[in-house]
Design a protein around this motif. Sequence first.
Motif, PDB file in Angstrom:
ATOM      1  N   ALA A  72      33.835 -18.490 -13.076  1.00  0.00           N
ATOM      2  CA  ALA A  72      32.969 -18.786 -11.928  1.00  0.00           C
ATOM      3  C   ALA A  72      33.317 -17.909 -10.737  1.00  0.00           C
ATOM      4  O   ALA A  72      32.431 -17.440 -10.006  1.00  0.00           O
ATOM      5  CB  ALA A  72      33.081 -20.256 -11.550  1.00  0.00           C
ATOM      6  N   THR A  73      34.598 -17.675 -10.520  1.00  0.00           N
ATOM      7  CA  THR A  73      35.015 -16.909  -9.339  1.00  0.00           C
ATOM      8  C   THR A  73      34.958 -15.402  -9.559  1.00  0.00           C
ATOM      9  O   THR A  73      34.773 -14.653  -8.602  1.00  0.00           O
ATOM     10  CB  THR A  73      36.448 -17.307  -8.925  1.00  0.00           C
ATOM     11  N   THR A  77      28.263 -11.333  -7.806  1.00  0.00           N
ATOM     12  CA  THR A  77      26.933 -11.708  -7.324  1.00  0.00           C
ATOM     13  C   THR A  77      25.878 -10.693  -7.738  1.00  0.00           C
ATOM     14  O   THR A  77      24.746 -11.049  -8.081  1.00  0.00           O
ATOM     15  CB  THR A  77      26.947 -11.841  -5.790  1.00  0.00           C
ATOM     16  N   ALA A 144      30.255 -25.544 -11.551  1.00  0.00           N
ATOM     17  CA  ALA A 144      31.072 -24.686 -10.683  1.00  0.00           C
ATOM     18  C   ALA A 144      30.212 -23.608 -10.028  1.00  0.00           C
ATOM     19  O   ALA A 144      30.427 -23.252  -8.862  1.00  0.00           O
ATOM     20  CB  ALA A 144      32.202 -24.049 -11.485  1.00  0.00           C
ATOM     21  N   CYS A 145      29.239 -23.095 -10.761  1.00  0.00           N
ATOM     22  CA  CYS A 145      28.362 -22.052 -10.197  1.00  0.00           C
ATOM     23  C   CYS A 145      27.516 -22.603  -9.051  1.00  0.00           C
ATOM     24  O   CYS A 145      27.216 -21.880  -8.096  1.00  0.00           O
ATOM     25  CB  CYS A 145      27.470 -21.463 -11.286  1.00  0.00           C
ATOM     26  N   GLU A 148      29.798 -22.495  -6.266  1.00  0.00           N
ATOM     27  CA  GLU A 148      30.075 -21.104  -5.895  1.00  0.00           C
ATOM     28  C   GLU A 148      28.929 -20.507  -5.091  1.00  0.00           C
ATOM     29  O   GLU A 148      29.147 -19.758  -4.135  1.00  0.00           O
ATOM     30  CB  GLU A 148      30.313 -20.286  -7.170  1.00  0.00           C
ATOM     31  N   ARG A 151      29.259 -21.697  -1.540  1.00  0.00           N
ATOM     32  CA  ARG A 151      30.369 -21.068  -0.828  1.00  0.00           C
ATOM     33  C   ARG A 151      30.065 -19.615  -0.483  1.00  0.00           C
ATOM     34  O   ARG A 151      30.338 -19.154   0.632  1.00  0.00           O
ATOM     35  CB  ARG A 151      31.631 -21.147  -1.688  1.00  0.00           C
ATOM     36  N   ARG A 152      29.502 -18.907  -1.436  1.00  0.00           N
ATOM     37  CA  ARG A 152      29.202 -17.488  -1.181  1.00  0.00           C
ATOM     38  C   ARG A 152      28.057 -17.350  -0.190  1.00  0.00           C
ATOM     39  O   ARG A 152      28.069 -16.465   0.664  1.00  0.00           O
ATOM     40  CB  ARG A 152      28.864 -16.781  -2.496  1.00  0.00           C
ATOM     41  N   TYR A 178      39.909 -26.757  -7.245  1.00  0.00           N
ATOM     42  CA  TYR A 178      38.766 -25.846  -7.108  1.00  0.00           C
ATOM     43  C   TYR A 178      37.606 -26.522  -6.374  1.00  0.00           C
ATOM     44  O   TYR A 178      37.051 -25.976  -5.413  1.00  0.00           O
ATOM     45  CB  TYR A 178      38.286 -25.352  -8.476  1.00  0.00           C
TER      46      TYR A 178
END
Length: 344
Positions: A72-73, A77, A144-145, A148, A151-152, A178
Amino acid sequence: MKSQFTDRIKIPAGFWAGIEQLGIAAHVVARTAQLPLTVITDSVVNTAEYFAIWRAYADLIGDAAEGIIKLATVFETSKYPPTVLATYHARDYRDALNRMARYKQQCPPESLRMTEQDDHCIIELEWLNSEQPGPPLLVGITLACLMEIGRRGTGQPLTARWVEFSHDMGDVQALESYFGCPVRVGAQTNRLSLYRRDLDRPFLSYNQELLEILTPALDRSLDDQQGAKSIGEMVKWIMKRSLTGERPDVQTVAKELNMSDRTLQRRLRDENTSFKHLLTQARHEQALAYLADPKLDIKEVAFLIGYEDQNSFYRAFRIWEDDTPSNWRVRHERWRGTLVTEHS
């Protein structure tokens, strides 16, 4: 009604790039999944193959939690497919999640259901084919995505309220670190709960000009995909996920399609087919899909497609394939073995 299930799944290039960054070669994943190496370049697979790839990645990475967090991390992108890229450039987190839930209809086999209430928002993951739930690691990656993206997009270290998984997910403490919240395993469903206030956070990556290009194209693609489905195809899709241990009847299917059984039968006649004919097709197609999985014994396959009597299944299969289920499975395994050898 849920979006219609299409058994063609495109694996984003970012997946292969991501696992390569984690030190796992793409060809090793393909071979572990017992699939030809062409899946790496073609990137279009069916559900069984898609799940096999995720199970292979899980086996190679070891701990499920580690596999979820790392991929995920590390996923770039720039490697997002257009359906996800549109969410990254949304106006705010809420807009991004709504877009993700909508455009996920183009990317089976899972769907997302989003509900806002009081001070929280719950996103529940559901499988379009309830008889083929996805691997636990795929569930974790999907949720998780969603975290993510927020957050991004916002540039903030957002945290969830809580996360629930129906299966064991490995190192729960790592997942709690996480997501920044309690994580429960062994739950009834797979769900992510977010703070509703976070949904109003604007995205630093908001790009109105790009969205004006992407949104109409994605909407047309989704409308075309849904509009291309005939009543017969929708009926067969519903049948396939309703077969386990029983035979779906016309009243049940008609109710799910929001029409009377008489209207359904008339519309099927207009397409030169019938409920009985589609049920036979659904059973046949599901039988082949299940027999391709060596972990399922033939008695279980018979049950999964609605035959209480194994002998009845054998008679039907002989009509469909002019062979026994056992012989068909042996020939299929030989064929797959030949493909793997040719592409090794």
